[in-house]
Write a protein that holds these residues in place. Structure first.
Motif, mmCIF file in Angstrom:
data_model
loop_
_atom_site.group_PDB
_atom_site.id
_atom_site.type_symbol
_atom_site.label_atom_id
_atom_site.label_comp_id
_atom_site.label_asym_id
_atom_site.label_seq_id
_atom_site.Cartn_x
_atom_site.Cartn_y
_atom_site.Cartn_z
ATOM 1 N N PRO A 38 26.744 1.555 -55.215
ATOM 2 C CA PRO A 38 26.848 2.136 -56.537
ATOM 3 C C PRO A 38 26.388 0.705 -57.545
ATOM 4 O O PRO A 38 25.873 0.957 -58.481
ATOM 5 N N HIS A 39 26.890 -0.467 -57.107
ATOM 6 C CA HIS A 39 26.178 -1.616 -57.861
ATOM 7 C C HIS A 39 24.639 -1.646 -57.842
ATOM 8 O O HIS A 39 24.238 -1.930 -59.061
ATOM 9 N N LYS A 40 24.123 -1.422 -56.993
ATOM 10 C CA LYS A 40 22.582 -1.436 -56.793
ATOM 11 C C LYS A 40 22.015 -0.395 -57.520
ATOM 12 O O LYS A 40 20.951 -0.304 -58.025
ATOM 13 N N PHE A 41 22.838 0.782 -57.673
ATOM 14 C CA PHE A 41 22.330 2.033 -58.122
ATOM 15 C C PHE A 41 22.189 1.699 -59.919
ATOM 16 O O PHE A 41 21.156 2.026 -60.406
ATOM 17 N N VAL A 42 23.304 1.204 -60.336
ATOM 18 C CA VAL A 42 23.300 0.901 -61.615
ATOM 19 C C VAL A 42 22.209 -0.259 -62.097
ATOM 20 O O VAL A 42 21.589 -0.182 -63.262
ATOM 21 N N GLU A 43 21.910 -1.164 -61.248
ATOM 22 C CA GLU A 43 21.100 -2.329 -61.601
ATOM 23 C C GLU A 43 19.811 -1.641 -61.578
ATOM 24 O O GLU A 43 18.946 -2.124 -62.279
ATOM 25 N N TRP A 44 19.459 -0.908 -60.629
ATOM 26 C CA TRP A 44 18.144 -0.068 -60.422
ATOM 27 C C TRP A 44 18.006 0.912 -61.815
ATOM 28 O O TRP A 44 16.799 0.814 -62.325
ATOM 29 N N PHE A 45 18.895 1.500 -62.135
ATOM 30 C CA PHE A 45 18.788 2.397 -63.157
ATOM 31 C C PHE A 45 18.430 1.410 -64.502
ATOM 32 O O PHE A 45 17.365 1.860 -65.235
ATOM 33 N N HIS A 46 19.013 0.205 -64.928
ATOM 34 C CA HIS A 46 19.046 -0.492 -65.864
ATOM 35 C C HIS A 46 17.520 -0.977 -65.818
ATOM 36 O O HIS A 46 17.048 -1.165 -66.931
ATOM 37 N N ALA A 47 17.135 -1.724 -64.688
ATOM 38 C CA ALA A 47 15.889 -2.147 -64.365
ATOM 39 C C ALA A 47 14.686 -1.253 -64.771
ATOM 40 O O ALA A 47 13.737 -1.554 -65.451
ATOM 41 N N LYS A 48 14.973 0.066 -64.504
ATOM 42 C CA LYS A 48 13.996 1.092 -64.797
ATOM 43 C C LYS A 48 13.927 1.693 -66.044
ATOM 44 O O LYS A 48 12.709 1.637 -66.611
ATOM 45 N N ASN A 49 14.888 1.577 -66.809
ATOM 46 C CA ASN A 49 15.209 2.528 -68.047
ATOM 47 C C ASN A 49 15.503 1.529 -68.900
ATOM 48 O O ASN A 49 15.290 1.947 -70.343
ATOM 49 N N GLY A 50 16.074 0.259 -68.769
ATOM 50 C CA GLY A 50 16.545 -0.447 -69.937
ATOM 51 C C GLY A 50 17.599 0.122 -70.700
ATOM 52 O O GLY A 50 18.077 -0.678 -71.578
ATOM 53 N N GLY A 51 18.176 1.005 -70.166
ATOM 54 C CA GLY A 51 19.367 1.371 -70.709
ATOM 55 C C GLY A 51 20.851 0.924 -70.612
ATOM 56 O O GLY A 51 21.045 0.260 -69.646
ATOM 57 N N SER A 52 21.904 1.246 -71.316
ATOM 58 C CA SER A 52 23.250 0.712 -70.961
ATOM 59 C C SER A 52 23.730 1.420 -70.022
ATOM 60 O O SER A 52 23.498 2.732 -69.858
ATOM 61 N N VAL A 53 25.057 1.008 -69.281
ATOM 62 C CA VAL A 53 25.697 1.735 -68.359
ATOM 63 C C VAL A 53 27.105 1.465 -68.585
ATOM 64 O O VAL A 53 27.658 0.240 -69.016
#
Length: 371
Positions: free
Chosen positions: A19-34
């Motif tokens: 889960p931690h790596k998923f949200v880090e990947w999401f932010h790196a890809k989209n730049g959005g907040s989590v």
């Protein structure tokens, strides 16, 4: 800009996992907040919870708060441990008003996604109250297998309900993909991977130790195959077998002298321990629980150039032909398998190629998630 609400199966302050790596990947890809929502108990209390608490106090690694990046907000989910009982969602819902209000504000600014990392009454409420959120069910484990009785029945129901409503279903193992095959085109598979950025560079990896040592780093719980480890230790009394991690449950009496038990440690120290091994062990029993497991330890061991000696469970059972993987079971010649593992060597280029293929970023990118 796209934002993400992640209903996590793990607290943010726990050891970094999928889960931690998923949200880090999401932010790196989209730049959005989590917006990360910490989990709450989704089963009735059991005696083993007290034992686990005592084990954490005795063997757990020192609690160090995980750094909170500026793009991430962590929200607790207060609840009583009554989820399987009828009406528990309504009762605990009294504690979740702040969560629903925060989700409403967080998602009001534009396109927002909802990822469910574990089925729960809260997750279903969020899906029902916020149908505008495009949803993903990220399944990292066979959750019902952790539970018994009413708690298991409730989790199975919740799992089916979340899977039925999610736009995409992402699974972490082959068996989970088979279980959710009815999801059809909504189904994606992303096996686990390794946090490559936490490892030393390949040219900096130390040479294999002159004297062989077998090692395991991770939780030692009901799925740990003590019988297999003891058989290895007895068959090779001159070879140290080092087991590092928190122990949940009883330890067999009269362990062979070459078995060493060390307490849990922080991740960087664990990586240092692994580099002193000659062979990395993954001695898990073959159970319903482990049948759906793709162990992150496999990726860490191999990304460090370590051969792996594993029992034949879950995703590992499908890796018999992979370089550096040696499987053992009741019918195996343990001495032969260990000899082959100790003799195995990887070229630096092969280690780097393994890292490139099995980073978390590469894994999530290849899954074709709609993010």
């Amino acid at each position: 800009m796209t934002c993400l609400i992640y209903v996590s199966p793990l607290p943010w302050d726990s050891f970094a996992q999928r889960p931690h790596k998923f949200v880090e990947w999401f932010h790196a890809k989209n730049g959005g907040s989590v917006l990360w929502i910490d989990p709450y108990p989704t089963r009735l209390p059991a005696l083993e919870d007290l034992r686990r608490l005592r084990a954490r106090m005795s063997h757990g690694a020192p609690a160090t708060p995980r750094p909170l990046p500026s793009w991430l907000t962590v929200l607790p989910a207060p609840a009583l441990p009554i989820e399987p009982l009828p009406g528990s969602g309504l009762f605990n819902g009294l504690f979740w008003k702040r969560i629903h209000q925060t989700v409403e504000r967080f998602s009001a600014g534009g396109h927002c996604l909802l990822a469910i990392g574990k089925p729960s009454k809260l997750a279903l409420q969020l899906m029902h109250r916020h149908p505008q959120l495009v949803s993903l069910f990220d399944i990292m484990d066979d959750f019902p297998a952790f539970y018994r009785g009413l708690s298991r029945f409730s989790m199975e129901q919740g799992e089916r309900a979340v899977a039925a409503q999610a736009k995409q279903v992402l699974v972490s193992s082959t068996l989970l993909a088979e279980r959710f095959a009815a999801c059809g085109k909504r189904l994606r598979m992303a096996l686990n991977a390794c946090a490559i950025e936490t490892l030393p560079q390949v040219p900096d990896l130390p040479a294999r130790p002159a004297s062989p040592m077998l090692g395991y780093v991770g939780t030692i719980a009901k799925w740990f195959d003590w019988e297999m480890v003891i058989a290895l230790a007895v068959a090779h009394p001159a070879v140290p077998v080092r087991l590092i991690g928190p122990v949940f449950g009883s330890i067999p009496t009269h362990l062979p002298r070459n078995i060493e038990l060390l307490p849990a440690c922080q991740h960087q120290q664990a990586i240092a321990h692994m580099q002193a091994f000659s062979v990395g062990l993954i001695p898990f029993k073959r159970t319903t629980l482990t049948a759906s497991v793709d162990p992150i330890k496999y990726y860490e061991y191999r990304a460090l150039g370590l051969p792996v000696l594993s029992s034949r469970f879950g995703e590992m059972a499908m890796r018999e032909d992979q370089p550096g993987v040696f499987l053992m079971d009741q019918d195996s010649n343990l001495e032969q398998q260990l000899r082959l593992a100790l003799a195995h060597r990887d070229q630096p280029e092969a280690i780097q190629a393994f890292r490139n293929r099995h980073s978390w970023d590469a894994r999530f990118e290849a899954a074709g998630i709609f993010f």
